[in-house]
Scaffold this active site. Structure first.
Site, PDB file in Angstrom:
ATOM      1  N   ARG A 126      11.523  -1.200  10.411  1.00 16.07           N
ATOM      2  CA  ARG A 126      10.490  -0.743  11.330  1.00 16.07           C
ATOM      3  C   ARG A 126      10.395  -1.679  12.521  1.00 16.07           C
ATOM      4  O   ARG A 126      10.458  -2.895  12.356  1.00 16.07           O
ATOM      5  CB  ARG A 126       9.140  -0.713  10.606  1.00 16.07           C
ATOM      6  CG  ARG A 126       8.808   0.625  10.021  1.00 16.07           C
ATOM      7  CD  ARG A 126       7.599   0.559   9.155  1.00 16.07           C
ATOM      8  NE  ARG A 126       6.409   0.023   9.826  1.00 16.07           N
ATOM      9  CZ  ARG A 126       5.207   0.015   9.265  1.00 16.07           C
ATOM     10  NH1 ARG A 126       5.041   0.498   8.051  1.00 16.07           N
ATOM     11  NH2 ARG A 126       4.175  -0.481   9.908  1.00 16.07           N
ATOM     12  N   ARG A 128      -9.472   1.474   8.922  1.00 16.86           N
ATOM     13  CA  ARG A 128      -9.006   0.116   9.217  1.00 16.86           C
ATOM     14  C   ARG A 128     -10.025  -0.663  10.052  1.00 16.86           C
ATOM     15  O   ARG A 128      -9.768  -1.806  10.394  1.00 16.86           O
ATOM     16  CB  ARG A 128      -7.727   0.230  10.013  1.00 16.86           C
ATOM     17  CG  ARG A 128      -6.525  -0.475   9.368  1.00 16.86           C
ATOM     18  CD  ARG A 128      -5.350  -0.077  10.195  1.00 16.86           C
ATOM     19  NE  ARG A 128      -4.152  -0.777  10.024  1.00 16.86           N
ATOM     20  CZ  ARG A 128      -3.070  -0.279   9.441  1.00 16.86           C
ATOM     21  NH1 ARG A 128      -3.112   0.892   8.840  1.00 16.86           N
ATOM     22  NH2 ARG A 128      -1.952  -0.957   9.442  1.00 16.86           N
ATOM     23  N   LYS A 136       0.832  -1.221   0.000  1.00 16.54           N
ATOM     24  CA  LYS A 136       0.000   0.000   0.000  1.00 16.54           C
ATOM     25  C   LYS A 136       0.863   1.265   0.000  1.00 16.54           C
ATOM     26  O   LYS A 136       0.610   2.178  -0.765  1.00 16.54           O
ATOM     27  CB  LYS A 136      -0.923   0.054   1.227  1.00 16.54           C
ATOM     28  CG  LYS A 136      -2.007  -0.993   1.254  1.00 16.54           C
ATOM     29  CD  LYS A 136      -3.038  -0.698   2.328  1.00 16.54           C
ATOM     30  CE  LYS A 136      -2.464  -0.653   3.731  1.00 16.54           C
ATOM     31  NZ  LYS A 136      -1.881  -1.936   4.198  1.00 16.54           N
ATOM     32  N   ARG A 161      11.731  -5.818   4.694  1.00 12.42           N
ATOM     33  CA  ARG A 161      11.449  -4.426   4.351  1.00 12.42           C
ATOM     34  C   ARG A 161      12.377  -3.464   5.097  1.00 12.42           C
ATOM     35  O   ARG A 161      12.564  -3.592   6.309  1.00 12.42           O
ATOM     36  CB  ARG A 161      10.001  -4.201   4.754  1.00 12.42           C
ATOM     37  CG  ARG A 161       9.398  -2.931   4.348  1.00 12.42           C
ATOM     38  CD  ARG A 161       7.923  -3.108   4.286  1.00 12.42           C
ATOM     39  NE  ARG A 161       7.295  -2.798   5.553  1.00 12.42           N
ATOM     40  CZ  ARG A 161       6.010  -2.482   5.667  1.00 12.42           C
ATOM     41  NH1 ARG A 161       5.244  -2.443   4.593  1.00 12.42           N
ATOM     42  NH2 ARG A 161       5.487  -2.222   6.826  1.00 12.42           N
ATOM     43  N   ARG A 176       0.014  -8.384  13.436  1.00 14.45           N
ATOM     44  CA  ARG A 176      -0.581  -7.355  12.570  1.00 14.45           C
ATOM     45  C   ARG A 176      -1.457  -7.991  11.485  1.00 14.45           C
ATOM     46  O   ARG A 176      -2.510  -7.453  11.130  1.00 14.45           O
ATOM     47  CB  ARG A 176       0.517  -6.496  11.938  1.00 14.45           C
ATOM     48  CG  ARG A 176       1.153  -5.563  12.957  1.00 14.45           C
ATOM     49  CD  ARG A 176       2.437  -4.967  12.437  1.00 14.45           C
ATOM     50  NE  ARG A 176       2.255  -4.176  11.246  1.00 14.45           N
ATOM     51  CZ  ARG A 176       3.191  -4.009  10.314  1.00 14.45           C
ATOM     52  NH1 ARG A 176       4.371  -4.567  10.455  1.00 14.45           N
ATOM     53  NH2 ARG A 176       2.952  -3.261   9.277  1.00 14.45           N
TER      54      ARG A 176
HETATM   55  P1  AMP Z   1       0.947   0.924   8.982  1.00 16.92           P
HETATM   56  O1  AMP Z   1       2.154   1.734   8.719  1.00 16.92           O
HETATM   57  O2  AMP Z   1      -0.233   1.355   8.176  1.00 16.92           O
HETATM   58  O3  AMP Z   1       1.205  -0.563   8.869  1.00 16.92           O
HETATM   59  O4  AMP Z   1       0.532   1.196  10.518  1.00 16.92           O
HETATM   60  C1  AMP Z   1       1.406   0.892  11.578  1.00 16.92           C
HETATM   61  C2  AMP Z   1       0.631   0.823  12.884  1.00 16.92           C
HETATM   62  O5  AMP Z   1       0.014   2.096  13.154  1.00 16.92           O
HETATM   63  C3  AMP Z   1      -0.515  -0.162  12.929  1.00 16.92           C
HETATM   64  O6  AMP Z   1      -0.093  -1.486  13.229  1.00 16.92           O
HETATM   65  C4  AMP Z   1      -1.402   0.429  14.019  1.00 16.92           C
HETATM   66  O7  AMP Z   1      -0.889   0.179  15.307  1.00 16.92           O
HETATM   67  C5  AMP Z   1      -1.258   1.930  13.749  1.00 16.92           C
HETATM   68  N1  AMP Z   1      -2.290   2.387  12.786  1.00 16.92           N
HETATM   69  C6  AMP Z   1      -2.087   2.850  11.522  1.00 16.92           C
HETATM   70  N2  AMP Z   1      -3.241   3.177  10.941  1.00 16.92           N
HETATM   71  C7  AMP Z   1      -4.220   2.923  11.843  1.00 16.92           C
HETATM   72  C8  AMP Z   1      -5.647   3.029  11.832  1.00 16.92           C
HETATM   73  N3  AMP Z   1      -6.306   3.472  10.742  1.00 16.92           N
HETATM   74  N4  AMP Z   1      -6.312   2.667  12.946  1.00 16.92           N
HETATM   75  C9  AMP Z   1      -5.676   2.245  14.043  1.00 16.92           C
HETATM   76  N5  AMP Z   1      -4.348   2.075  14.124  1.00 16.92           N
HETATM   77  C10 AMP Z   1      -3.611   2.412  13.030  1.00 16.92           C
END
Ligand code: AMP
Length: 219
Positions: A162, A90, A15, A129, A173
């Protein structure tokens, strides 16, 4: 008419990588909820400190906090033409909040591309990654390596992994995605907005297909 695109897919589907290409090509603001949380974490804001307690465990930050953050972000001037949302919504509660928010200005989502990738590929992708802390570009040690190992091609930033891409958190996740986020596939399908894209193909092929599908929806 403003254009809002929601990019859907499990963690590791690509994404973030695709959002950068699409947002640039279509001249839309790229809003990544994960990126905003990481930025707050780096700057040690109150929001960052709160988010960390969830992110480190691979679970979602509470809806009310996340929704308020995105609402504020969407009000910024660079969203005048709309936005490409990556990682938000989400949960069904977030999806409904977004619909209501857009309704206030007579706007709506124009397209929801869903990048579909099988689970075994996700784990391999996430654990290989590496991100540039300077420009945010994401490399993969096998599929998209930098010219010099460990160094960003664009600005020589030293690549980092990360915290939540480490093996223990990755599976969590993915489980959270299936439990809390995957119901959105049906939610947007019923609204006639979903377009499915095969995320196992190369980065360029996926970008091309995404742009074609987004443009079709705009016709
Ligand atoms: P990502 O970079 O999109 O994989 O997000 C990393 C982490 O940020 C996730 O595992 C969640 O802990 C938090 N996070 C990101 N977007 C959301 C969302 N829309 N709702 C809740 N937590 C989020």
């Amino acid at each position: 008419m403003k254009r809002y695109i929601v990019l859907l897919g499990p963690p590791g589907a690509g994404k973030g990588t695709q959002a950068q290409v699409i947002a640039q090509t279509l001249n839309l603001a790229h809003i990544s909820s994960g990126e905003i949380f990481r930025e707050n974490l780096k700057n040690q804001t109150e929001l960052g400190k709160l988010a960390r307690t969830y992110m480190d465990r691979g679970v979602l930050v509470p809806d009310d906090v996340t929704i308020a953050m995105i609402e504020a972000r969407l009000r910024k001037a660079d969203c005048d033409e709309g936005a490409l949302l990556d990682g938000f919504p989400r949960t069904p509660v977030q999806a409904k909040a977004l619909d209501q928010l857009l309704e206030k200005t007579n706007d709506r989502i124009s397209c929801v591309p869903y990048i579909n990738v099988p689970e075994e590929t996700l784990i391999e992708r996430l654990s290989g990654r590496w991100t540039c802390p300077v420009c945010g570009y994401v490399y993969h040690e096998k599929n998209n390596p930098p010219a010099n190992p460990g160094v960003c091609d664009k600005d020589q930033g030293v690549l980092q992994q990360r915290e939540d891409d480490k093996a223990e958190t990755v599976q969590k996740r993915i489980d959270v995605y299936w439990q809390q986020t995957s119901p959105l596939i049906d939610y947007y399908r019923k609204m006639g907005l979903l377009v499915e894209v095969d995320g196992k193909r190369s980065i360029d092929e996926v970008s091309q297909q995404l742009l074609e599908e987004i443009n079709k929806k705009a016709d």
